[in-house]
Design an enzyme around this catalytic site. Structure first.
Site, PDB file in Angstrom:
ATOM      1  N   SER A  40      15.649  18.215 -13.540  1.00  0.00           N
ATOM      2  CA  SER A  40      14.511  17.347 -13.253  1.00  0.00           C
ATOM      3  C   SER A  40      14.065  16.698 -14.564  1.00  0.00           C
ATOM      4  CB  SER A  40      13.396  18.159 -12.587  1.00  0.00           C
ATOM      5  OG  SER A  40      12.295  17.324 -12.349  1.00  0.00           O
ATOM      6  N   THR A  41      13.201  17.379 -15.306  1.00  0.00           N
ATOM      7  CA  THR A  41      12.746  16.810 -16.586  1.00  0.00           C
ATOM      8  C   THR A  41      13.731  17.074 -17.711  1.00  0.00           C
ATOM      9  OG1 THR A  41      11.660  18.873 -17.228  1.00  0.00           O
ATOM     10  CG2 THR A  41      10.349  17.313 -15.941  1.00  0.00           C
ATOM     11  N   ASP A  79       0.819  -1.225   0.000  1.00  0.00           N
ATOM     12  CA  ASP A  79       0.000   0.000   0.000  1.00  0.00           C
ATOM     13  C   ASP A  79       0.849   1.271   0.000  1.00  0.00           C
ATOM     14  OD1 ASP A  79       1.041  -0.017   2.522  1.00  0.00           O
ATOM     15  OD2 ASP A  79      -0.881   0.031   3.592  1.00  0.00           O
ATOM     16  N   LYS A  83      15.646  33.026 -18.870  1.00  0.00           N
ATOM     17  CA  LYS A  83      14.681  31.926 -19.056  1.00  0.00           C
ATOM     18  C   LYS A  83      13.350  32.327 -18.429  1.00  0.00           C
ATOM     19  CE  LYS A  83      14.356  28.267 -16.208  1.00  0.00           C
ATOM     20  NZ  LYS A  83      14.849  27.115 -15.418  1.00  0.00           N
ATOM     21  N   GLN A 114       9.274  24.679  -3.951  1.00  0.00           N
ATOM     22  CA  GLN A 114       7.978  25.199  -3.492  1.00  0.00           C
ATOM     23  C   GLN A 114       8.223  26.108  -2.285  1.00  0.00           C
ATOM     24  OE1 GLN A 114       4.759  22.370  -3.367  1.00  0.00           O
ATOM     25  NE2 GLN A 114       5.808  21.041  -4.807  1.00  0.00           N
ATOM     26  N   ASP A 137      19.511  30.403 -16.413  1.00  0.00           N
ATOM     27  CA  ASP A 137      18.552  31.444 -16.029  1.00  0.00           C
ATOM     28  C   ASP A 137      19.186  32.455 -15.076  1.00  0.00           C
ATOM     29  OD1 ASP A 137      18.524  30.170 -13.489  1.00  0.00           O
ATOM     30  OD2 ASP A 137      16.960  28.808 -14.181  1.00  0.00           O
ATOM     31  N   ARG A 163       9.444  30.589 -17.269  1.00  0.00           N
ATOM     32  CA  ARG A 163       8.697  29.344 -17.129  1.00  0.00           C
ATOM     33  C   ARG A 163       7.215  29.672 -16.979  1.00  0.00           C
ATOM     34  NH1 ARG A 163       9.840  24.015 -15.404  1.00  0.00           N
ATOM     35  NH2 ARG A 163      11.987  24.483 -14.811  1.00  0.00           N
ATOM     36  N   GLY A 180      13.999  19.944 -19.148  1.00  0.00           N
ATOM     37  CA  GLY A 180      13.449  21.027 -19.989  1.00  0.00           C
ATOM     38  C   GLY A 180      14.342  22.263 -20.045  1.00  0.00           C
ATOM     39  N   GLU A 231       3.170   2.129   2.293  1.00  0.00           N
ATOM     40  CA  GLU A 231       3.724   2.510   3.603  1.00  0.00           C
ATOM     41  C   GLU A 231       5.162   2.013   3.746  1.00  0.00           C
ATOM     42  OE1 GLU A 231       1.326   0.918   6.722  1.00  0.00           O
ATOM     43  OE2 GLU A 231      -0.428   2.103   6.154  1.00  0.00           O
TER      44      GLU A 231
HETATM   45  C1  R5P Z   1      14.974  26.185 -11.962  1.00  0.00           C
HETATM   46  O1  R5P Z   1      15.029  27.378 -11.850  1.00  0.00           O
HETATM   47  C2  R5P Z   1      16.053  25.246 -11.544  1.00  0.00           C
HETATM   48  O2  R5P Z   1      17.228  25.890 -11.241  1.00  0.00           O
HETATM   49  C3  R5P Z   1      16.279  24.179 -12.590  1.00  0.00           C
HETATM   50  O3  R5P Z   1      16.801  24.782 -13.756  1.00  0.00           O
HETATM   51  C4  R5P Z   1      14.983  23.484 -12.940  1.00  0.00           C
HETATM   52  O4  R5P Z   1      14.213  23.304 -11.799  1.00  0.00           O
HETATM   53  C5  R5P Z   1      15.240  22.159 -13.579  1.00  0.00           C
HETATM   54  O5  R5P Z   1      14.032  21.548 -13.901  1.00  0.00           O
HETATM   55  P1  R5P Z   1      13.809  20.920 -15.332  1.00  0.00           P
HETATM   56  O6  R5P Z   1      14.966  20.003 -15.594  1.00  0.00           O
HETATM   57  O7  R5P Z   1      12.509  20.195 -15.217  1.00  0.00           O
HETATM   58  O8  R5P Z   1      13.758  22.053 -16.321  1.00  0.00           O
END
Ligand code: R5P
Length: 290
Positions: free
Chosen positions: A221-222, A35, A189, A94, A166, A191, A224, A37
């Site tokens: 992360s992704t 589940d 950059k 966050q 960025d 978003r 992007g 846990e």
């Molecule tokens: C955003 O400002 C962070 O510094 C990373 O550039 C961002 O969170 C990376 O996330 P992703 O790979 O999804 O673009």
């Protein structure tokens, strides 16, 4: 001597740190039930009054987080002072209310950490220091930039330039550039707060043509952000693009997407274990906890 609890997500790193300072290593055994846990069993005795829990909070984020909180709680029952070393802290992005109604989860984490009896939290290259301001306990943000620089100094490059994807990462890129005796630039950059899609707002860029570039970021992360930055930089006719980041989550096929965009190599630290995590941050952690 101190006790070190090796959390499941950072087992190898915790073992390395523990060996370097000859700590009393307490291992953790985790069983995840069907589940979802988590059941954690600590394997070892609390011999000292100070305990350090080492556990990164990467996917599965919520499971790794509850395991971390549980280990802190148990450590507090058995020692006076508990410090958490969280090399990668999920939820760090966050840290403020971007759109009305959004919950600042970092604030919630702050209450949880305090509630389980944590005295201090140590993180590495946190997304933004604003997040740590949400905590009502002591906190320290270490940087893996010198460790990453050391790695890159051994590589042969053509007229390298440091690039932040960025403006938010400008300070980090500046530090990387200073440590490596190079120059840096920061792209613009944006978003979309609803879709999460990123865009590079720069038009043309002078000074990157024919040069090797090192894109420096706190995390992937992704992929992007790195993909968009690389596509833009390649259009400006740069030579090779390398990526230096502290935390490589590389969700789904991020690595493939990044390589397809033209990145030669991704280098990250073992804050998150993985294929690209070739830079060891154990010494950086040792310096902070000794
Ligand atoms: C955003 O400002 C962070 O510094 C990373 O550039 C961002 O969170 C990376 O996330 P992703 O790979 O999804 O673009």
């Amino acid at each position: 001597m101190i006790n070190i609890i090796a959390g499941n997500s950072s087992e190898e790193l915790a073992r390395k740190v523990s060996k370097k300072i000859k700590a009393n290593l307490i291992k953790s055994e985790v069983k995840v039930f069907p589940d979802g846990e988590s059941k954690i069993t600590l394997k070892g005795k609390f011999l000292k009054n100070k305990t350090i829990v080492i556990q990164s909070v990467y996917p599965p984020v919520d499971s790794n987080l509850i395991q971390l909180l549980s280990m802190i709680s148990k450590a507090k029952e058995n020692s006076n002072e508990v410090i958490a070393v969280i090399p990668y802290l999920g939820y760090a992005r966050q840290d403020r209310e971007f759109l009305p109604g959004e919950i600042v989860t970092m604030k919630v984490l702050g209450s949880l950490f305090k509630g389980v009896g944590l005295s201090k939290i140590i993180v590495i290259d946190i997304h933004s220091k604003i997040g740590l301001k949400q905590f009502k306990i002591k906190s320290e943000n270490l940087t893996a930039v010198p460790d990453l620089v050391k790695y890159f100094k051994k590589m042969k490059m053509k007229d390298p330039l440091i690039v932040s994807p960025d403006q938010g990462g400008k300070e980090r890129a500046e530090k990387f550039a200073k440590e490596s005796n190079l120059n840096y630039i920061a792209l613009q950059k944006s978003r979309d707060r609803k879709t999460g899609k990123v865009k590079i707002k720069n038009e043309n860029l002078d000074g990157v043509k024919g040069r090797d570039l090192i894109l420096v970021d706190d995390m992937i992360s992704t992929g992007g952000s790195i993909v968009k930055a690389t596509e833009f930089l390649k259009k400006q006719k740069c030579k090779r693009v390398f990526v230096a980041c502290t935390h490589a989550l590389l969700i789904n096929n991020a690595e493939k997407k990044i390589k397809n965009a033209g990145v030669t190599k991704i280098i990250s630290t073992n804050s998150i274990p993985g294929k690209t995590s070739v830079v060891d941050i154990a010494d950086t952690i040792v310096k902070a906890i000794k």
